[in-house]
Design an enzyme around this catalytic site. Structure first.
Site, PDB file in Angstrom:
ATOM      1  N   PHE A   1      34.107  36.123  38.909  1.00 33.80           N
ATOM      2  CA  PHE A   1      34.272  37.398  38.724  1.00 33.80           C
ATOM      3  C   PHE A   1      34.776  38.461  39.772  1.00 33.80           C
ATOM      4  O   PHE A   1      35.689  39.066  39.710  1.00 33.80           O
ATOM      5  CB  PHE A   1      32.851  38.329  38.379  1.00 33.80           C
ATOM      6  CG  PHE A   1      32.906  39.442  38.071  1.00 33.80           C
ATOM      7  CD1 PHE A   1      33.081  39.989  36.868  1.00 33.80           C
ATOM      8  CD2 PHE A   1      32.411  40.544  38.957  1.00 33.80           C
ATOM      9  CE1 PHE A   1      32.938  41.371  36.490  1.00 33.80           C
ATOM     10  CE2 PHE A   1      32.355  41.890  38.762  1.00 33.80           C
ATOM     11  CZ  PHE A   1      32.555  42.134  37.677  1.00 33.80           C
ATOM     12  N   ASP A   2      34.191  38.219  41.068  1.00 34.56           N
ATOM     13  CA  ASP A   2      34.725  38.755  42.387  1.00 34.56           C
ATOM     14  C   ASP A   2      36.104  38.820  42.537  1.00 34.56           C
ATOM     15  O   ASP A   2      36.719  39.789  42.742  1.00 34.56           O
ATOM     16  CB  ASP A   2      33.991  38.455  43.625  1.00 34.56           C
ATOM     17  CG  ASP A   2      32.468  38.339  43.506  1.00 34.56           C
ATOM     18  OD1 ASP A   2      32.042  38.081  42.375  1.00 34.56           O
ATOM     19  OD2 ASP A   2      31.841  39.049  44.228  1.00 34.56           O
TER      20      ASP A   2
END
Length: 434
Positions: A205-206
């Site tokens: 996600f990051d």
């Protein structure tokens, strides 16, 4: 919001927008899964630190990712007894899922998150969020790879972290230095635009969020951090690395074919030049280069993992040859389909045979490098062997791409479009003679 303050200086509370005075200015999210041991002391330590150092109202949100131990009970007790703490319970696991859920619903103008073990020194929190509050940056990340950072962790995690960020730079052309440090912040208005576009719900996600932000022309502020590895971390390195590589492949392929939804982003500083076709190069070369970089980065990591595995029971030369052979077959198959767009089984065996010739060149370069290293230092350390092999593989990459493009997978459309000339003798029609 723009102010005349420098990035590290916070505006006074009366100079904040009126809407910011009615809500917590900062919402720090702590995603947790089965953290009954560390949750209470870490949350209280964070709350005390913010009370002493942060000049505005704040909130600490515990995002429980479907924990099965006493974590939900402890989080609920903290929310009931500490005014600045709240608790959100999710029915499914996933750090990215938790951040998306909490950030999307938060009313705070600045959103942050950190790992529950507080591996990052909390003194970096104010420098992390200050540029977002003052309006000088849109996102901020802690970096363990900055020169002034002080990091304590084992060589295995150090190698994996640096290899992963090297892959991001080579395949996705990322400019940020540390994608996976659990210490990040984002402006709330920016999050509302970016979050619907991020597909991953786990550890990737990051990275996906940062890639989209860069391509949107947003400003990413990096803060050197002091970081101490948690020896009791429950993160599964192999599974996480595999999921991350799948994410790199998905985003890299989307960039190569122009499938990322970048047109839905407001680009405050214009188009990112990395999204444009390169000028002065043959058509299709730009996308082929991106695809080749993605395949090459993943193949290199696959090769290093194979080499490390083979090296446990055989010598360096044999391990190198076996790892190169297996990774070469996978590399040729991946480039055939994804980089050069060749479908079907037609000429597949021929392509693999030609790919093995390219493999032979790589074998000669890497084996020669190992032989030179052995002759120079006798019994080199395993880390030194890996460093030499990485350098040798990088040296072979340019030649490999040229051979694949010009010899193994030539542009048949261009060949077909080449005009043909009739070389048979032509007898003029006597009726046309004067």
């Amino acid at each position: 919001m723009r102010t005349d303050t420098s990035p590290g200086v916070l505006p006074s509370r009366e100079h904040l927008p009126a809407a910011w005075r009615e809500v917590p200015v900062l919402d720090v999210v702590i995603p947790v899964y089965n953290e009954e041991k560390d949750l209470r002391p870490c949350v209280l330590r964070l709350r005390d630190h913010l009370s002493r150092t942060f000049p505005y109202p704040f909130r600490v949100t515990v995002a429980d990712n479907a924990s099965t131990d006493r974590t939900p009970h402890i989080a609920a007790e903290l929310a009931a007894s500490v005014r600045e703490v709240r608790h959100v319970r999710l029915d499914q696991k996933g750090r990215g899922r938790a951040l998306r859920a909490v950030w999307s619903a938060s009313d705070a103008p600045v959103l942050a998150y950190m790992d529950v073990d507080l591996s990052t020194d909390l003194n970096a929190l104010l420098p992390l969020v200050a540029p977002l509050i003052s309006g000088h940056s849109d996102l901020a990340i802690g970096s363990r790879l900055a020169r002034s950072s002080r990091v304590v962790r084992g060589p295995k995690r150090e190698l994996i972290s640096r290899a992963y960020n090297l892959i991001l730079r080579g395949s996705l052309h990322a400019r940020f230095s540390d994608a996976q440090c659990g210490f990040k912040a984002i402006r709330g208005d920016v999050a509302r635009v970016l979050l619907p576009l991020v597909e991953d719900t786990g550890w990737f996600f990051d990275t996906e969020l940062l890639v989209l932000a860069e391509r949107a022309g947003l400003r990413i502020h990096e803060v050197p951090v002091d970081w101490v590895d948690d020896p009791e971390s429950t993160v599964h390195l192999v599974r996480t690395a595999t999921d991350d590589l799948k994410g790199v492949w998905r985003v890299g392929r989307a960039l190569a074919v122009g499938a990322l939804p970048l047109d839905r982003l407001a680009r405050p500083f214009g188009d990112d030049p990395r999204d444009r076709e390169l000028t002065g190069v043959p058509g299709g070369l730009a996308r082929q280069l991106v695809g080749f970089c993605v395949v090459g980065a993943l193949s290199t990591l696959f090769y290093l993992l194979l080499y490390s595995g083979f090296r446990t029971f055989t010598g360096s030369q044999a391990a190198n040859a076996l790892a190169l052979l297996v990774s070469a077959v996978a590399n040729t198959a991946a480039n055939r389909r994804l980089t050069f767009g060749v479908r079907g089984r037609d000429r597949a065996m021929r392509h693999q045979a030609q790919g093995l010739v390219v493999f032979g060149i790589g074998l000669a370069l890497t084996s020669g490098s190992l032989a030179a290293l052995d002759a120079a230092s006798g019994s080199p350390a395993h880390s030194t062997e890996l460093a030499v092999l990485i350098a040798a593989n990088l040296a072979a990459t340019v030649l490999r791409f040229l051979l694949l493009r010009a010899w193994v997978f030539p542009d048949r459309a261009a060949v077909t479009a080449t005009p043909s000339y009739d070389m048979t003798p032509h007898t003029p029609d006597p009726r046309n003679a004067r």
